[in-house]
Design an enzyme around this catalytic site. Sequence first.
Site, mmCIF file in Angstrom:
data_model
loop_
_atom_site.group_PDB
_atom_site.id
_atom_site.type_symbol
_atom_site.label_atom_id
_atom_site.label_comp_id
_atom_site.label_asym_id
_atom_site.label_seq_id
_atom_site.Cartn_x
_atom_site.Cartn_y
_atom_site.Cartn_z
ATOM 1 N N GLU A 1 -12.685 23.804 -13.100
ATOM 2 C CA GLU A 1 -13.625 23.237 -14.061
ATOM 3 C C GLU A 1 -14.572 24.257 -14.676
ATOM 4 O O GLU A 1 -14.982 24.096 -15.821
ATOM 5 C CB GLU A 1 -14.447 22.121 -13.387
ATOM 6 C CG GLU A 1 -13.676 20.852 -13.096
ATOM 7 C CD GLU A 1 -13.261 20.130 -14.366
ATOM 8 O OE1 GLU A 1 -14.121 19.949 -15.254
ATOM 9 O OE2 GLU A 1 -12.074 19.760 -14.473
ATOM 10 N N SER B 1 -5.579 -33.381 6.545
ATOM 11 C CA SER B 1 -5.892 -34.023 7.828
ATOM 12 C C SER B 1 -6.747 -33.163 8.741
ATOM 13 O O SER B 1 -7.234 -33.659 9.761
ATOM 14 C CB SER B 1 -4.592 -34.397 8.548
ATOM 15 O OG SER B 1 -3.894 -35.383 7.814
#
Length: 721
Positions: free
Chosen positions: A175, A441
């Site tokens: 970079e 249920s």
Amino acid sequence: MRKKSAGAPYMDLHLSPEDRVGAAPGKPASKPRPARKGSARAERVEPQLGGSDAAFALDAGEPIAPERRGKAKPAKARKGRREKRPLTFGWFVGKLFYWGFVLAVWGGIAIAGVVAYYAVQLPAADSWAVPERPANIRIVAANGQLISNRGQMGGEAVALRELPHYVPAAVLAIEDRRFYEHFGVDPIGILRAFINNTTEGRITGGGSTITQQLAKNLFLTPDQNYGRKIQEALLSLWLERNYTKEDILELYLNRVFFGHNSYGIEAASQTYFGKSARNLSLGEAAILAGSLQAPSRLNPRTNPEASATRARLVLGAMAEEGYISQAEADAAAIDPNKRIRTRVAGAEYYVADWVESLMTAYLGEVKQDVIVSTTIDWDLQKHAEFVVKEMVTAKGSELGFSQGALVAMETDGTVRAIVGGTDYGQSQFNRAVTSRRQPGSAFKPFVWMAAMEKGYTPDTVAEDAPFNYEGWAPENAGGQYRGQVTLRDALAYSLNTIAAKLAIDVTPQAVVEAAMRMGISANLPAVPSIALGTAEVSLLELTAAYAPFANGGQGVIANVITRIETVDGQVLYESIPAGPGEVVSPVVVAEMNDMLHTAVEIGTGKRAQLDGWPMAGKTGTSQKARDAVFVGYTARMVTGVWLGNDDDTATKLAGGSVPVEIWSQFMSKAHEGYAVAELPGMYGAQTQYAQPDLQPMEQAPPQRTTRTIVDLLGEIFGGRQ
């Protein structure tokens, strides 16, 4: 007529009006103004012609020179035309230098003006300050294992000295090779980028330094324009003046974006490799550094092939700059034939999402990095994830379901595992905590509990037969009816008609009150059909509502956070035992455990297996089998399982099938190494039943008598069934 002066020839000069300058032929001249007394005009002396001091020279072919006024000097006599100089190289260089200098001066003035224009749009320099890094929430399991980082950055900050030397070296090599040489802006780098871009015919780099990139990330928007670049340069100079190179590099590594919501080297390392940046390998450091050029495209999860190629370029640059040897670069290079191994976003991320959503309730706005310790058992969490995913993969296509969820907690509400779906990477929707579905249920135990509290017993006999109540005629699954059955067997076989009659008898409002007392927080409608589990609830609250059956009647609040502290060790929150207290009597608990044990022994949950542990639970299947649920428990743990589809389409499941299998596999693992414990009141429960208040005490037998629901309904509805 003027008199002839001595020594000069006499000349008589007559001027007609036409001879005056500007006079038109035949037009009389305007009347001359009389000279003012004392003025220069009145004293003017006419020039003498022909004298040595004559003001005019009349020479044919020569123009009359205009009178010069003021201090101007008379023009020198022209000596002839100047000869043209030949165009030589020296002349050309001189002109080029001259105009180049002029253009440079004006260009500098123009640039200074543009810089000043954009500079005044920034706040005053004395108010500039590096903004605080957004707070990170580090979420860990009960054993300290990192679950995930949450917050805007996705990871905590790390000091430069904590990183292996090759981590920052990889970033510098690819970079900003001249980072330690430039002053924030690198003219050489800019020129190199310009040449490379021109040579390649496309933009291959912008020449921005790490300092410039940091300035952009800290202060500016990502807009690409010249004004922003000028402000970026000014801010870079300010950063270089106020911070050391090491400070700038550390700020950069902890703020830069690496893709997938990862800001900073620690967040990226955890996201992609499941480890701290302190433990990165050389190859992994090269992968992360290489992704900075295009984080969304070059990260190892999105595009591993391009990421590997870029990493090899980084390693070559590191060797070229002398950070590592070429042999080290070759050894660390990623084999192009092998895929990069990255961390898979597991089910623990559902836990992290849930914990993050709770932070505001615990702390308000999180303004500093914190560590959140949770109740999650890391091994059980991963086992739960494995079991759910394996079952969905193995049986999902055949039975028409694609998703599953699981909640496991100890009987005091301490959550040990959460599975919110089969693949967090594909869907972050939490089906265990956020989703609300029909429990079917699995909701019936609250109906039976309300009935037990009214005076019924597990041995109360009811008739399973079709009936109609104000136009509502519930049916059993399969359309079969058993006639006279006890409430114990009716719950075990999940008979809808009995559930509906009980709800009507005790009133739907009593059922709602019982469910809410046990821990259901959803908005439950007080209608008879609630007995069949038509109201939508979350799996988390349904599972927690079964806990009082397992612990003897104490209500619980599902708890996942035990401690919150700063990174310096300051405790901000610490959990203490809390809950609503007793929500159901021990007698009713014993009755419910008796019946729910029967449900897993001979009823719909009979597939449940747990190596000798006494257990109880209830299955649930919603209309058209869109949801299949099982919630079961022992004296140690309560676990709920849900299977279905996100689009609510029908399946071929039943609550007693695959959900029970998942429950059994998970609970077997969860009970390894623990001594078997009995369910509260389960054995000898018959002797603990309260005496019914259904007939005079003097007629009551030593044990509780029963009567059928048909009898009760006959009393309530005048014989209507």
